[in-house]
Every structure is written in structure tokens, then in C-alpha cells.
Design an enzyme around this catalytic site. Sequence first.
Site, PDB file in Angstrom:
ATOM      1  N   ARG A 223       0.847  -1.193   0.000  1.00  0.00           N
ATOM      2  CA  ARG A 223       0.000   0.000   0.000  1.00  0.00           C
ATOM      3  C   ARG A 223       0.887   1.250   0.000  1.00  0.00           C
ATOM      4  O   ARG A 223       1.943   1.283   0.633  1.00  0.00           O
ATOM      5  CB  ARG A 223      -0.897   0.036   1.241  1.00  0.00           C
ATOM      6  CG  ARG A 223      -2.069  -0.948   1.183  1.00  0.00           C
ATOM      7  CD  ARG A 223      -3.088  -0.602   0.108  1.00  0.00           C
ATOM      8  NE  ARG A 223      -4.226  -1.525   0.077  1.00  0.00           N
ATOM      9  CZ  ARG A 223      -4.334  -2.562  -0.759  1.00  0.00           C
ATOM     10  NH1 ARG A 223      -3.395  -2.811  -1.652  1.00  0.00           N
ATOM     11  NH2 ARG A 223      -5.403  -3.339  -0.725  1.00  0.00           N
ATOM     12  N   HIS A 271      -1.100   0.103  -9.819  1.00  0.00           N
ATOM     13  CA  HIS A 271      -1.764  -0.872  -8.941  1.00  0.00           C
ATOM     14  C   HIS A 271      -2.203  -2.114  -9.728  1.00  0.00           C
ATOM     15  O   HIS A 271      -3.402  -2.434  -9.799  1.00  0.00           O
ATOM     16  CB  HIS A 271      -2.954  -0.245  -8.214  1.00  0.00           C
ATOM     17  CG  HIS A 271      -3.350  -1.013  -6.983  1.00  0.00           C
ATOM     18  ND1 HIS A 271      -3.747  -0.411  -5.816  1.00  0.00           N
ATOM     19  CD2 HIS A 271      -3.408  -2.347  -6.728  1.00  0.00           C
ATOM     20  CE1 HIS A 271      -4.045  -1.331  -4.912  1.00  0.00           C
ATOM     21  NE2 HIS A 271      -3.843  -2.527  -5.446  1.00  0.00           N
TER      22      HIS A 271
HETATM   23  P1  NDP Z   1      -1.696 -11.475   5.113  1.00  0.00           P
HETATM   24  O1  NDP Z   1      -2.608 -10.921   6.141  1.00  0.00           O
HETATM   25  O2  NDP Z   1      -1.832 -12.898   4.728  1.00  0.00           O
HETATM   26  O3  NDP Z   1      -0.173 -11.265   5.593  1.00  0.00           O
HETATM   27  C1  NDP Z   1       0.252 -10.123   6.226  1.00  0.00           C
HETATM   28  C2  NDP Z   1       1.648 -10.356   6.775  1.00  0.00           C
HETATM   29  O4  NDP Z   1       2.141  -9.117   7.324  1.00  0.00           O
HETATM   30  C3  NDP Z   1       1.683 -11.385   7.897  1.00  0.00           C
HETATM   31  O5  NDP Z   1       2.857 -12.154   7.829  1.00  0.00           O
HETATM   32  C4  NDP Z   1       1.693 -10.500   9.133  1.00  0.00           C
HETATM   33  O6  NDP Z   1       2.325 -11.078  10.260  1.00  0.00           O
HETATM   34  C5  NDP Z   1       2.540  -9.351   8.671  1.00  0.00           C
HETATM   35  N1  NDP Z   1       2.305  -8.168   9.511  1.00  0.00           N
HETATM   36  C6  NDP Z   1       1.148  -7.510   9.746  1.00  0.00           C
HETATM   37  N2  NDP Z   1       1.334  -6.489  10.590  1.00  0.00           N
HETATM   38  C7  NDP Z   1       2.651  -6.494  10.883  1.00  0.00           C
HETATM   39  C8  NDP Z   1       3.452  -5.690  11.712  1.00  0.00           C
HETATM   40  N3  NDP Z   1       2.948  -4.661  12.408  1.00  0.00           N
HETATM   41  N4  NDP Z   1       4.763  -5.981  11.807  1.00  0.00           N
HETATM   42  C9  NDP Z   1       5.292  -7.017  11.124  1.00  0.00           C
HETATM   43  N5  NDP Z   1       4.579  -7.842  10.320  1.00  0.00           N
HETATM   44  C10 NDP Z   1       3.271  -7.573  10.206  1.00  0.00           C
HETATM   45  O7  NDP Z   1      -1.830 -10.543   3.839  1.00  0.00           O
HETATM   46  P2  NDP Z   1      -1.596 -10.928   2.293  1.00  0.00           P
HETATM   47  O8  NDP Z   1      -0.272 -11.551   2.175  1.00  0.00           O
HETATM   48  O9  NDP Z   1      -2.763 -11.674   1.763  1.00  0.00           O
HETATM   49  O10 NDP Z   1      -1.624  -9.468   1.614  1.00  0.00           O
HETATM   50  C11 NDP Z   1      -0.657  -8.494   1.930  1.00  0.00           C
HETATM   51  C12 NDP Z   1      -1.038  -7.148   1.327  1.00  0.00           C
HETATM   52  O11 NDP Z   1      -0.753  -7.129  -0.071  1.00  0.00           O
HETATM   53  C13 NDP Z   1      -2.507  -6.768   1.378  1.00  0.00           C
HETATM   54  O12 NDP Z   1      -2.867  -6.303   2.665  1.00  0.00           O
HETATM   55  C14 NDP Z   1      -2.604  -5.683   0.329  1.00  0.00           C
HETATM   56  O13 NDP Z   1      -2.356  -4.424   0.921  1.00  0.00           O
HETATM   57  C15 NDP Z   1      -1.457  -6.014  -0.621  1.00  0.00           C
HETATM   58  N6  NDP Z   1      -1.937  -6.370  -1.960  1.00  0.00           N
HETATM   59  C16 NDP Z   1      -1.549  -5.595  -3.033  1.00  0.00           C
HETATM   60  C17 NDP Z   1      -1.922  -5.932  -4.314  1.00  0.00           C
HETATM   61  C18 NDP Z   1      -1.449  -5.154  -5.501  1.00  0.00           C
HETATM   62  O14 NDP Z   1      -1.900  -5.414  -6.612  1.00  0.00           O
HETATM   63  N7  NDP Z   1      -0.533  -4.234  -5.357  1.00  0.00           N
HETATM   64  C19 NDP Z   1      -2.782  -7.100  -4.585  1.00  0.00           C
HETATM   65  C20 NDP Z   1      -3.111  -7.852  -3.394  1.00  0.00           C
HETATM   66  C21 NDP Z   1      -2.713  -7.476  -2.131  1.00  0.00           C
HETATM   67  P3  NDP Z   1       1.693 -12.371  10.998  1.00  0.00           P
HETATM   68  O15 NDP Z   1       1.876 -13.497  10.015  1.00  0.00           O
HETATM   69  O16 NDP Z   1       2.524 -12.508  12.189  1.00  0.00           O
HETATM   70  O17 NDP Z   1       0.244 -12.036  11.241  1.00  0.00           O
HETATM   71  C1  OXD Z   2      -5.777  -6.240  -3.075  1.00  0.00           C
HETATM   72  C2  OXD Z   2      -5.309  -5.281  -4.031  1.00  0.00           C
HETATM   73  O1  OXD Z   2      -5.711  -5.961  -1.887  1.00  0.00           O
HETATM   74  O2  OXD Z   2      -5.630  -5.435  -5.238  1.00  0.00           O
HETATM   75  O3  OXD Z   2      -6.226  -7.327  -3.480  1.00  0.00           O
HETATM   76  O4  OXD Z   2      -4.575  -4.348  -3.699  1.00  0.00           O
END
Ligand code: NDP
Ligand code: OXD
Length: 308
Positions: A223, A271
Site C-alpha cells: 500500500r 496498482h
Molecule cells: P496477510 O494478512 O496474509 O499477511 C500479512 C503479513 O504481514 C503477515 O505475515 C503479518 O504477520 C505481517 N504483519 C502484519 N502487521 C505487521 C506488523 N505490524 N509488523 C510485522 N509484520 C506484520 O496478507 P496478504 O499476504 O494476503 O496481503 C498483503 C497485502 O498485499 C494486502 O494487505 C494488500 O495491501 C497487498 N496487496 C496488493 C496488491 C497489488 O496489486 N498491489 C494485490 C493484493 C494485495 P503475521 O503473520 O505474524 O500475522
Molecule cells: C488487493 C489489491 O488488496 O488489489 O487485493 O490491492
Amino acid sequence: MSLVFYSNTDAPEPWREAIRAALPSLPFHVWPQTGDPAAVRYTLVWKPPAGWHGRFPHLQAILSLGAGVDAILADPQLPPGVPVLRLLDAGLSRQMAEYAAYGVLHFHRRMHEYALQQRERRWEPLAPTATGDFAVGVMGLGVLGGEAARHIAAMGYPVLGWSRTPKRIPGVKCYDADDLDRFLAHTAVLVNFLPLTQATTGMLDARLFAKLPQGACLVNLARGAHVVDADLVAALDSGQIGGALLDVFHDEPLSRDHPYWRHPRVIVTPHVAAVTLASEAAAQVIANLQRLERGEPPLGAVDRAAGY
Ligand code: NDP
Ligand code: OXD
């Protein structure tokens, strides 16, 4: 009971067809059509406006068209107690891993520097770094970050991972939340997969950039609000950050006067790191609707307090 679809970027038709085929008795409305608001049990949404959900008094679940739910949870009027369900992979992992791998290859093979040389018609081979000496730091080891870390490790790169709770991923050296500095100190390219929460907003700032080796690069596909833009531009100008591949921004579309567009060390994409495809994601949404209809717990419910 019915479902309302809201998105300015996703076409409703493939969703309507898939959901109608699986759940023929569930009316599917596309905003601004809603039918009787009191009959709406489900919404399927991407970036609905603040307050939008308040019009449906008997809502049972909010289904996200994306993996990230920050835009939904940011609504101060989001109905309390209604589960928010996000996509779990649903075709996104592979696309994200491909985009991340592209960024790693780009910076490892110094394409950001050759692009600058080409502008000046300069022929200057740069010293290569062995793949095994170019460490990739993955922030966030969840569904998408975990898969990208595995993918990049399989390409032969040393991969470091950082997450809130400890992880064990074969081929990935995992660091705990309180070990951020050691994780950063060894990272040649930082790839951001964190969700946007209170804890992660603005964390890619000057202080963090200073903890990376000089000339380290950034791939941000999570993000835009993770990044303090002025700090990134300053770090790029000083050479602390060697280059940045950016897919996400504070405000999207990125405004035409934003410095990123013209910065010689920045690549901007709109994006598109991973795009939700109904052909790959509808099955998961339908399975969740069926679970809800049967009174079973749905998959992908986010922790509203944690923000992801
Ligand atoms: P998940 O919720 O599966 O994973 C999030 C990870 O981040 C987990 O490992 C979590 O830790 C870690 N995390 C969260 N908060 C913290 C923190 N404060 N400190 C350290 N680690 C932290 O999310 P996804 O993998 O499914 O998605 C990740 C992001 O990708 C989405 O939220 C979205 O913003 C972005 N995205 C972007 C897209 C694009 O096209 N650009 C498309 C799809 C998604 P823990 O495992 O310990 O909970
Ligand atoms: C998502 C994205 O969160 O597209 O899936 O950013």
C-alpha cells in the site's frame, strides 16, 4: 435476501454470472441498484465510500474483492459485528510473486542504473553481484509475502523475511518483529507485502531507509501509505535508496504532478501487481457465500482490531 456489488475497477458481469450459476436464488444487484436495502445480506466490494454500508440494516457479511481490506476498515461508520472477509490467494499469490521477482531481477541486474546510462548514451559495464550474494528482504510473510519469499528463494536468492509473529519457511531466514534492524541491515532489495494498519502506516520512512545498506532498492506492492513519500524521494536523491519499483500510492490514480512520475530512479505501475480475476477468485467468494448460507463460519475473516 440479496447481494450488492460495488467497485469502480472490477467489471460486475463475470461475478454476476458465476454467483448466479452457483446461487440462483440470491439476487445480485450492482450499485447504485440495491433492491430493497433491508433484504441485502451480503456486499461484494472494492473501496466503497465511507458510510456506504450503513444503508443495509441486515447485513451479514462484507466480502472484499481484494486481499487488502484497509479501505473497508477505514470507514468509521462500518457496521460493528459484521464479518469482513478478504481474499486468500484466489489467484493473487502467483501474480504478486511474479511482480516481486521482476523487481528483484531488475535491481539485482542493475537495470535501474543501465536505464540512467542509456539516457546519457554511456557504455559502462558495472560490476555484477552473484545471485547468492544479493539478499532479498520480504516484509510480511502472510499468504502473498510467504509465497513470494518461497518463489524468490527458488530462484537462488538468499531470502530474509520479517513478520509480526515468528515464521518457519524453508529457504527463508525469518526474523521476528523485534529484529527489524538486523533484517534491514542485510537486505539489498526490500519487498513490501505488509497490510496497511495503524502499526504499519508510514513505516517506510527516513529512519528505516537509513538502516538499509547504502544503495538498497525498494519494491512496494502493498500500500502507498506504508511509504513517507518525501523521505523516499530524499533517500533516492541522496543515493541511500538506489531505485524504487512502486505499484501503490497514497492517492490513486497518482496525481500528474507527483514527483515519482519524473524521478529517474522510480518506476511507477498503476496498482496492477496482482489483479483480482473473477475466473480465479469467484470460486472462493461463492464457497464463502455457501458457508454463510449454511450457517458455517466463513473463511478469510479479518481481525478488525488488528486491521488485517
Ligand atoms: P496477510 O494478512 O496474509 O499477511 C500479512 C503479513 O504481514 C503477515 O505475515 C503479518 O504477520 C505481517 N504483519 C502484519 N502487521 C505487521 C506488523 N505490524 N509488523 C510485522 N509484520 C506484520 O496478507 P496478504 O499476504 O494476503 O496481503 C498483503 C497485502 O498485499 C494486502 O494487505 C494488500 O495491501 C497487498 N496487496 C496488493 C496488491 C497489488 O496489486 N498491489 C494485490 C493484493 C494485495 P503475521 O503473520 O505474524 O500475522
Ligand atoms: C488487493 C489489491 O488488496 O488489489 O487485493 O490491492
